[in-house]
Design an enzyme around this catalytic site. Structure first.
Site, PDB file in Angstrom:
ATOM      1  CD  GLU B  78      -3.128  -0.570  -0.390  1.00  0.00           C
ATOM      2  OE1 GLU B  78      -3.290   0.099  -0.218  1.00  0.00           O
ATOM      3  OE2 GLU B  78      -4.013  -1.545   0.140  1.00  0.00           O
ATOM      4  NE  ARG B  88     -17.861  -3.087   3.165  1.00  0.00           N
ATOM      5  CZ  ARG B  88     -18.750  -5.155   3.590  1.00  0.00           C
ATOM      6  NH1 ARG B  88     -19.715  -5.302   3.323  1.00  0.00           N
ATOM      7  NH2 ARG B  88     -16.973  -5.634   2.749  1.00  0.00           N
ATOM      8  CB  CYS B 141      -5.943  -2.971   5.874  1.00  0.00           C
ATOM      9  SG  CYS B 141      -6.845  -5.765   6.309  1.00  0.00           S
ATOM     10  CG  HIS B 165      -4.572  -5.166   1.787  1.00  0.00           C
ATOM     11  ND1 HIS B 165      -4.677  -3.465   1.497  1.00  0.00           N
ATOM     12  CD2 HIS B 165      -5.278  -5.836   2.427  1.00  0.00           C
ATOM     13  CE1 HIS B 165      -5.739  -3.189   2.165  1.00  0.00           C
ATOM     14  NE2 HIS B 165      -6.267  -4.415   2.810  1.00  0.00           N
TER      15      HIS B 165
END
Lengths: 215, 215, 215, 215
Positions: B78, B88, B141, B165
């Site tokens: 990332e 979510r 994350c 990831h």
């Protein structure tokens, strides 16, 4: 209220860009707000200069930049712009910055000033798939979003800036099997719904209004 | 040199997380660097506390957090972590923060301190698909990546933080048709190659070294 | 029992084909059945001639052709082969038949003679994504499957023919972002599990055995 | 000339089916051909009975069945129907045949009698993504296509039968992230273009007409 809506010209191998095509088709007024439409070049730096001239000329309250995100399935207001240009392909003037900060004195990132969740809800309410995106990439789309937010924070405190990505048009995927598309009519309807949400949400940043979801 | 590598425990409906499974299988030494492995909970806040304890206890030079990104096709270091929690689904302790800043005094975003392009090149050189990602999402994350970078910038100046990831395992997609997967052996090989790149790149942030491509 | 397993050589822009690579790595015996391995050319007509020679030479009970299906996510035994060649690109000898029947006296289609649902179950039981496919396309893969079924129906009544597609290898998707892959180890494991199912299912076509699901 | 165009009613969790919605919106005449529109139930057997009644009642030259293929990106005329019902979910009457032949005395498969490549070209010419598909699945879509081709071959020699799958509507993918969609206007335009191709191609099955590409 006045809203500047920009759309990029075509780039890469495409001869058409859904962004500017949809912007051209917007009405001149949306729930009372005047819509000012502007085509901007898919060029680092120059896209921001052209937009800045419009911000100086028109006394707008909002600026919404529209850009194409080939491969996305839905309409995606962007949450954040990062202080980085990193181009995989050259822009329309041949510039290809690699890992360059956009503004030496800018923040590492700026969060959008638009009510992106309300915009998503509004677009789904008119039957169009939409979601908040957390990356505008590192090409000219992120660049113009960052530049506009930088200008809003430093030079135009009245302006609220934000960006929305739209999918390919059906015409653009004829030779791209397995790529999603959205019709120009639907993209245009989606932008209208998003602008309506911006107008209706204006001044209401109380958490209670949108169920605790702001940004 | 010492590198702390963390992996999340399983979350949601999954009983397995490729992140911690791969971390467990890492060798104890990679090109001379000592590898310290740590399982952390998929929980806002607590994941950072557990990682911080390890940073205090071990005098590490790097921390690399590994997390699962269901739906991604390749290994993705990332580029940036943003100052926002927006969940979510609830984490493993039932927390579900919505649009909350992670650190009131933190920057809006932190760029990784790892050589992500060199890591991508190293993984492709061992035959594994990899690319730099521009979003770690807004769940745990991104949270742990942001927290580690915040700590590196404020409390542990010696430490260089970053996140990667990894895709689902084949076992995880048996009932998820159309979802990509990568074998545990390949994920582990990929992390090893990425760690080798970190070690070899250490101290070399001169642009000329990687063809003008830094991190 | 004897099983002939064929794998295609590389075609198009690829220098490697997971089909033959996996076939080469199969054991010589699977639950008592002798495995005969054969590389066949990705060429209309010639692939069938080479396979026919092996059918004549070895007195096999089954023939399983393995082919690559770039873009598929899982291991897919094929249900049916159709009497049509329609090539989007030339084969390895430059042939590009367009809408041509494979056999003037053949049926419009032949259903596989392999227990494809039992094969799928066996592959999932070893942790690999798998599903029955209803199309082998119209290129050399469908061609060899049709040819083998035609031969089984007309010339080699003892033989039971069938086909399985396998995904790209990780090495093949390095420059194909968004394409799924499966490791060579997993593809090989999957073929072994499928062959075990073929052996164990041999002679048992009673519906009750597989919960009412035959082939 | 008369063309019967059928569309399925909604099934599964959906309250809308793009097939019948688009069929309803077709004009009554297309390049001189009379278009007869018929809604049919998503039910094995019954869908064929209803269609047969219309074939008896109207003296049609063509029958084109339209069905939804959730997950497909483009408009896909089907090349072939196979003699097999194998339902993953029950139909709208609760029937769930598993591995059952549709017609004991039918061929293993029937190729379409429509000029599918000309239809694809016509749809692309109006700016819509389209391609020939080689599988209609094993649910009610393949069933009605097979039944109509069986009837054309056995009972209605004047009739030419064929099938086309269409994608989800945008409304249907609001809660299905990562699923492609096409607007109802575009699906309708596509069917019109395909019907125009059928009319214009009628009686011309000489290979030279379409560059060696037949159906």
């Amino acid at each position: 209220m006045k809203i500047l809506v920009t759309g990029f010209d075509p780039f890469g191998t495409d001869t058409m860009n859904p962004a500017i095509e949809a912007v051209k088709r917007l009405p001149n007024t949306i729930v009372g707000a005047e819509i000012i439409k502007l085509e901007i070049p898919t060029v680092f730096g120059k896209s921001a200069e052209v937009t800045r001239e419009a911000l100086v000329k028109h006394d707008v309250d909002y600026v919404l930049n529209i850009g194409q995100a080939g491969g996305r399935f839905d309409l995606t207001p962007e949450r954040v712009a990062i202080n980085l240009d990193d181009a995989r392909i050259p822009d329309n003037d041949g510039n290809q910055p690699i890992d360059v900060a956009i503004k030496a004195d800018g923040e590492s990132a700026y969060f959008t000033q638009h009510p992106v969740k309300a915009m998503v809800t509004a677009m789904k309410n008119v039957g169009l798939p939409a979601s908040v995106s957390n990356t505008a990439g590192t090409f000219v789309c992120n660049h113009i979003m960052y530049q506009c937010l930088y200008m809003a924070h430093t030079e135009f405190p009245k302006v609220k800036a934000g960006f929305m990505h739209v999918p390919f048009l059906p015409e653009q995927v004829l030779e791209r099997p397995g790529m999603p598309a959205m019709s120009l009519e639907d993209i245009t309807r989606g932008i209208v719904a998003a602008l309506e949400a911006i107008v209706e949400f204006d001044g209401k940043d109380d958490l209670t209004i949108v169920g605790g979801q702001t940004h």
